[in-house]
Scaffold this motif. Structure first.
Motif: not given
Length: 620
Positions: A318-342
């Protein structure tokens, strides 16, 4: 549930809450949607009493409910940790009034018949079971019929009543958020004559419990509730040492917790539909770590231990997913499909991105790292056995026994006493204490927080100190390219002399090279020289310190233990022919490099004889 005094007939607490909600851009809560029973008259009238209402039922085995409760509590901890107006959890860090004065004043007011802050009302409620029964029955009679979700808030005395109410709340109600604010329930005087307040917690019907206090609030005595009530999570805010319910509920952290339940987010998982982004190596390595941790959970033999491990792993993920989601939202970067699945809550398939030698190094690290830090769980041989499942997934199932046995042999050779738990490397005694080999993943994760991660191109690298992923990925990379080399710089405290962690990194690298030899893979022939160099450095440091340090200095004891480990590794390398004893070249230059010319300061030129810094040497 109102606090001490007249029961707040003007509902000032609701005005404060709505001010806080407005600051979050949320609609106010109308009074028609609030139930606020007034029971002040019960506490000032003599002779009132009733039988305590029947307690509700709680499953005998509530392990799963407790684990899910902990996951929800961790989410609250993560969300509040980002706020600068909230103090560290479990730490009451700033008292405007000295603690002993607060505690003595609180205890005297609760136990006396004085009207100081009306705290005597708390004493009357707690000391009289008939009065408690009357109050609780009155509150229960106010509840609506049918099944409902509730946000239960207790202020001051109301927090004490709310804690009791949980024991008697009908099964048709689900408490989505339980908040106690300005609570005196942590006062020892309320628990002096036994368990007069219930500490049984209905994990199956209450989602979480956050206790909020200002450390200068005299009613709280500057104390939280977590030391008495295991389900409570203490949060310290600043309302200038005051006690009002409106001030507490209007605080951004408190109103934010309520807003999360009343107005749940509809935030979508970020995805990219126009292009397919390839996973970075860090992303792939971290997914390998997640898969390995899940494999460990499946390999644990003891059912109870397995449940605890899965619960701990769920929080870490959960910690990993939360931190990853926040990172993606703050940077606006496109993400691999595997990370979207996570991010969508699913574990993506394990990628096949590693050569066999690199995979051996990574599995060695993972088998020897606590993957559910900060939780310590002895999983038996599950950390080792999990290798087989990962190797099966990647098509190397017949190599699991060789890799596991190689690490067994190295660990057994270095630790003659045996019994070293998997998930650690080699324990090293320092004085009377035992320093377990700190998991290598954690040693590294402290060096790269979110700020450093933001500068990388990896998605999953956006993970702050305290979790497993970033550190394991870092060390996994080091293991595949020479753990000992990097370990000197990372684990020696900035110097060139290895610490206990550096010694454990050497243990891992020797195990990697030994396994590679067993699998007929290329072996790093310079390893023996590098371990020998480490032995010399440790010995020199011991001699330097012995002259003036205390004989039983903790650092000297550690250095001697490190020296014993490194020396035993040299014996192992020699016994298993992992050396290049006869070589015309100096080990400081790779075999593929031409010998330096004599006038360039090569091994034949003694005019420039000096000891090289270990980190510079290993990166050359």
């Amino acid at each position: 549930m109102h606090g001490i005094g007249d029961g707040d007939p003007d509902m000032i607490w609701l005005d404060g809450l709505n001010r806080g909600l407005a600051a979050h851009g949320k609609e106010p809560v109308p009074a028609s949607e609030v139930l606020a029973p007034r029971y002040a008259s019960f506490l000032s009238t003599e002779g009132l009493g009733a039988k305590m209402p029947a307690p509700n039922s709680e499953p005998k085995d509530n392990t799963a409910a407790r684990h899910e409760f902990q996951r929800r509590r961790a989410r609250i901890r993560r969300s509040l940790a980002e706020r600068r107006d909230v103090r560290a959890f479990g730490s009451i860090g700033y008292h405007r009034v000295p603690g002993p004065v607060l505690h003595a004043g609180q205890a005297a007011a609760i136990g006396s018949g004085t009207t100081f802050l009306n705290l005597h009302q708390v004493g009357r409620y707690v000391n009289s079971e008939p009065l408690r029964g009357a109050v609780l029955r009155y509150v229960l009679d106010q509840l609506p019929s049918g099944a409902h979700d509730l946000v239960l808030i207790g202020h001051s005395l109301g927090s004490v009543i709310a804690i009791d109410l949980l024991d008697h709340l009908p099964d048709r109600f689900r408490v989505r958020r339980f908040l106690t604010v300005g609570s005196p329930a942590g006062s020892p005087v309320l628990h002096r004559d036994g368990n007069r307040m219930s500490r049984r917690f209905p994990y199956s019907r209450v989602d979480d419990w956050t206790n909020v206090l200002d450390a200068g609030d005299v009613v709280t005595g500057g104390r939280g509730l977590a030391s008495i009530f295991g389900a409570a999570q203490d949060v310290v805010v600043d309302i200038r040492g005051q006690h009002g319910a409106g001030l507490y509920l209007g605080h951004g952290a408190v109103s934010g917790l309520i807003a999360e339940v009343l107005y749940p987010s509809r935030e979508l998982v970020p995805t990219s539909v126009h292009l397919t982004v390839r996973m970075s190596d860090d992303d792939a390595n971290n997914l390998l770590t997640l898969h390995y941790a899940h494999a460990v959970a499946g390999a644990v033999k003891d059912k109870t231990v397995a449940e605890r491990y899965r619960g701990a792993l769920a929080q870490v993920q959960d910690d990993l997913v939360e931190a990853t989601g926040r990172f993606v939202r703050e940077t606006g970067r496109a993400i691999p499909p595997e990370i979207a699945e996570l991010l969508a809550g699913r574990l993506p398939p394990l990628p096949d991105r590693w050569g066999l030698r690199e995979l051996v190094a990574r599995l060695m690290v993972l088998s020897s790292t606590n993957l559910v830090e900060p939780y310590d769980i002895d999983t038996g041989r599950a950390q080792r056995d999990a290798m087989r499942q990962i190797l099966d997934l990647l098509g190397y199932e017949d190599m699991a026994a060789v890799i596991g046995k190689s690490l067994d042999e190295v660990r057994g050779h270095v630790s003659k006493k045996g019994g070293v738990p998997w998930g650690t490397i080699i324990p090293i005694a320092v004085g009377a204490a035992l320093i377990a080999a700190v998991p290598l993943g954690l040693a590294a994760v402290g060096t790269a927080g979110l700020a450093g991660a933001a500068a990388t191109t990896s998605t999953l690298a956006a993970f702050g100190p305290g979790g497993m992923m970033g550190g394991v990925a870092t060390i996994g990379t080091l293991a595949s390219s020479g753990t000992a080399a990097a370990a000197y710089g990372m684990f020696s405290g900035g110097g060139s002399v290895p610490s206990a962690l550096g010694a454990n990194a050497l243990v891992l690298e020797v195990a990697v090279e030994y396994a590679c030899k067993q699998l007929a893979l290329e072996v790093d022939e310079t390893l023996w020289f590098r371990v020998a160099d480490a032995e010399s450095q440790v010995a020199a440091e011991i001699r330097r310190r012995e002259e003036f340090s205390d004989p039983k200095s903790a650092r000297l004891v550690e250095l001697r233990a490190v020296h014993a480990i490194v020396s035993s590794l040299l014996v192992f390398l020699t016994a298993h022919e992992l050396t290049r004893a006869s070589s015309p070249r100096h080990p400081r230059w790779p075999r593929s490099s031409p010998d330096p010319r004599p006038d360039e300061g090569g091994p034949g030129d003694r005019s420039d004889c000096r000891v090289l810094d270990a980190r510079a040497y290993f990166t050359s």
